[in-house]
Structure formats: C-alpha cells, structure tokens
Scaffold this active site. Sequence first.
Site, PDB file in Angstrom:
ATOM      1  N   HIS A  91     -12.667   0.001  -6.665  1.00  0.00           N
ATOM      2  CA  HIS A  91     -12.739  -0.582  -5.322  1.00  0.00           C
ATOM      3  C   HIS A  91     -12.390   0.434  -4.234  1.00  0.00           C
ATOM      4  CE1 HIS A  91      -8.277  -1.405  -5.721  1.00  0.00           C
ATOM      5  NE2 HIS A  91      -8.318  -1.097  -4.448  1.00  0.00           N
TER       6      HIS A  91
ATOM      7  N   ASP B  76     -12.079  -2.257 -12.843  1.00  0.00           N
ATOM      8  CA  ASP B  76     -11.751  -1.589 -11.576  1.00  0.00           C
ATOM      9  C   ASP B  76     -11.276  -0.160 -11.798  1.00  0.00           C
ATOM     10  OD1 ASP B  76     -11.565  -1.309  -8.858  1.00  0.00           O
ATOM     11  OD2 ASP B  76      -9.689  -2.422  -8.635  1.00  0.00           O
TER      12      ASP B  76
ATOM     13  N   SER C 105      -3.652   2.161  -3.977  1.00  0.00           N
ATOM     14  CA  SER C 105      -4.651   1.832  -4.991  1.00  0.00           C
ATOM     15  C   SER C 105      -5.259   3.098  -5.583  1.00  0.00           C
ATOM     16  CB  SER C 105      -5.766   0.978  -4.381  1.00  0.00           C
ATOM     17  OG  SER C 105      -5.305  -0.305  -4.069  1.00  0.00           O
TER      18      SER C 105
END
Length: 377
Positions: A130, A160, A234
């Site tokens: 992402h 992911d 992230s």
Amino acid sequence: MRRMVAQSLRRRAMPAALLPAFLLPALAALPARGHAADAPLFAPPAPPLVTSGPLTFAPLVRLVVPAVVNIAVTQDADDPHKRQPVPPGVKGTPFERRFRDRMRSRGEEMLGAGSGFIVDPSGVIVTNNHVVGEADRITVSLSDGTEFPAKLLGSDDLTDIAVIRIQAPHPLPFVTWGDSRQINVGDWIMAAGNPFGLGSSVTAGIVSARGRDIGASPFDDFLQLDAPINPGNSGGPSFNLSGQVVALNTAIVSPTGGSVGIGFGIPSEIVAPIVAELRRTGHIDRGWLGVTLADGDTHDGVRITDIDRGGPAQQAHLHTGDIVLTVGDEPMDSSRTLIRTIAAEHPGSTVQVKIRRHGAVLTVAVVVAHRPEGMDD
C-alpha cells in the site's frame, strides 16, 4: 451500656508510643487481628522474573538504522484521473512541504510516504504494497540523505508486501531476518521508519499479542506491538534485540490518526518466504480449493457449505456438508487455517484431504488449482 463503655475505653486508649516500655515486647508478640500467629500478612520477596532489560537501545540503533530507508511515491500531476490527495498523516509535516515544492517543479504530485528496509547489499528493499502500489515513481532516501529512484520488483496485495530495488554504486548496509516464531508476548521490540515524514526515527516497546486478525485479508496473522507506530512507519521493520527483523510494520488502530499503542506487524515467518518468491518471480501463485466454508458448527474440522462448479473440490468429488479434518498432516481448526494451508500449496500439486462424511472418515486426493485473481477470501 457496654457499647458506650467500649467507645469510652477506645477514646482513652494510649498511643503505642506512650505505653509503658515493659508492655511493648508483649504487644509485639501478639498476632495481627484476623490472622494466625504463624501466617504473615505479606509473602517474603521473591526473585524477579525479569532480571534485566536494555539500559539503552543505542547500540541496536547504530547497527540497524543505516539499512532503514524512507520511501516517497509520486504520480504525474498533469493526469487529473491519477491525482490523489496527500494522506492525512503526512499533511503539515516538514517532509510534505519540502517534497511538494520539489515535485511541483517537476510536474509531479506527491501521493504519500512510507518506510522500508534493505535486505540485500545490492539494493533490494522490502516495504508494504500500500506504500508503493499506485506510484508512478518511487524515490528512496537512505539514512545519510542520499536519494535513488526505485523499481518495483513485485508485490502481493493479499499480504500487503512489496519488494523494490535501487541501483547504488556501492554495497549497501542491510539487515537479516529473525525467526518470529521465537517471539513471545512481552518481548522487547524496536520499530524504525519514517513517521510523519521524520526520517530515521525509532521507537521501542513490547509485543502485546500474537495471531491478530484485523480483517485485512484471509491471511491476517499479525503481531500486535505497543511501540509507537504512526503514519509513515508503514513498510518499516521491527527488530528483536539481536538486530534481526521480526515484523514488517503495516497498520495501526487509532481514533486520532496517531499512535495509541496498538500497531500491527506481519511476522517475518510470513514475510521472508513471500519476499523470496517476489524476488524470484515478481508475483505469488496461490492454491485454491473452490469451496465455501463455515466455522463454529463442529468441534473438529471445518464444514463445507458450498462447492464451486468446475473447481478442484468438485472434481475431487467433495460434497457439501463434508467436514475437512486435515490437509496432509495438518489439522484444520478453522476456515482461515484451511484457506491459508491450501493457498500455500503450489497450483497443480496434489494434497491429501481427510474428511468426515455421515460419520465415516475418508481421505480424498485433491489437485489444487490456481487461485483466481481478485479473490479476497
């Protein structure tokens, strides 16, 4: 009358410090009220279960931070259909203002920012899908400020995970995988990354829980971490105290957009083999059984509630109502376990599925098919 006398006696009682000295040894020998004479009120001190902890994380930081990178992703600003707003977690930070000014001069629009870590000195970097999945351009900044364009080697939407690569003129610092199966709830971890665009930041905490399912995909199996993780973290790593990567930081739960001490990382036992496959082929091939499953209506196994026409289960003559007990030697205790087990099989391989049908236990050979694109369960 007795109550009044007792109250009067209590009011006239002398403090212990004022009692005659010859009475003090006798009073000290009396048992405490409500307890046996030989039963102490408090247990004696026990040896501590935790005898030591890190006095400082500085040696660990010096060891691993050079391999942690900042990732900026951009899209062409002249394409209104592809232009997207800056994520809220990056707005208002020095990173956003500096990057916007530079990208505007190049005719580009910033899409977001994240983190990653180098796992090979040739420039192979692991991050989240992402973070880089919608980018036209990916820019990687090393801890010393050097910037490189990056190329996407492969990504996996269901877990992911993404792998990108930069070309540097010299070997780069890198980190290695640790075994997340050895991580216990309560163990120390250190997270590193690019929170709110502030590069080369580290936070520390403990593992709060294992095996968390947050509804992101059928393959959820997160470590829950209480080390502060914020937007921009992230794709960054979490390390054990040996400096090995044990989780890929992926998500947070927060009503405010900032850390409230509930973050989630994908364990290295999941990430490492997927990264190896993405480096090899650029994609992940997963197995598929072609069934709909139900939990909770049987004490052992998983019930098949529907079968896809023409799918592997139908071709192997599995039936609606069959209860899957094992796949190979692995017990099936939930539909999620069954989905993950089949997905891990290479398409075209044959698995032995033990089922219970009308009280009889049977073993059926099933040829696993390729998981259709776009399936989210």
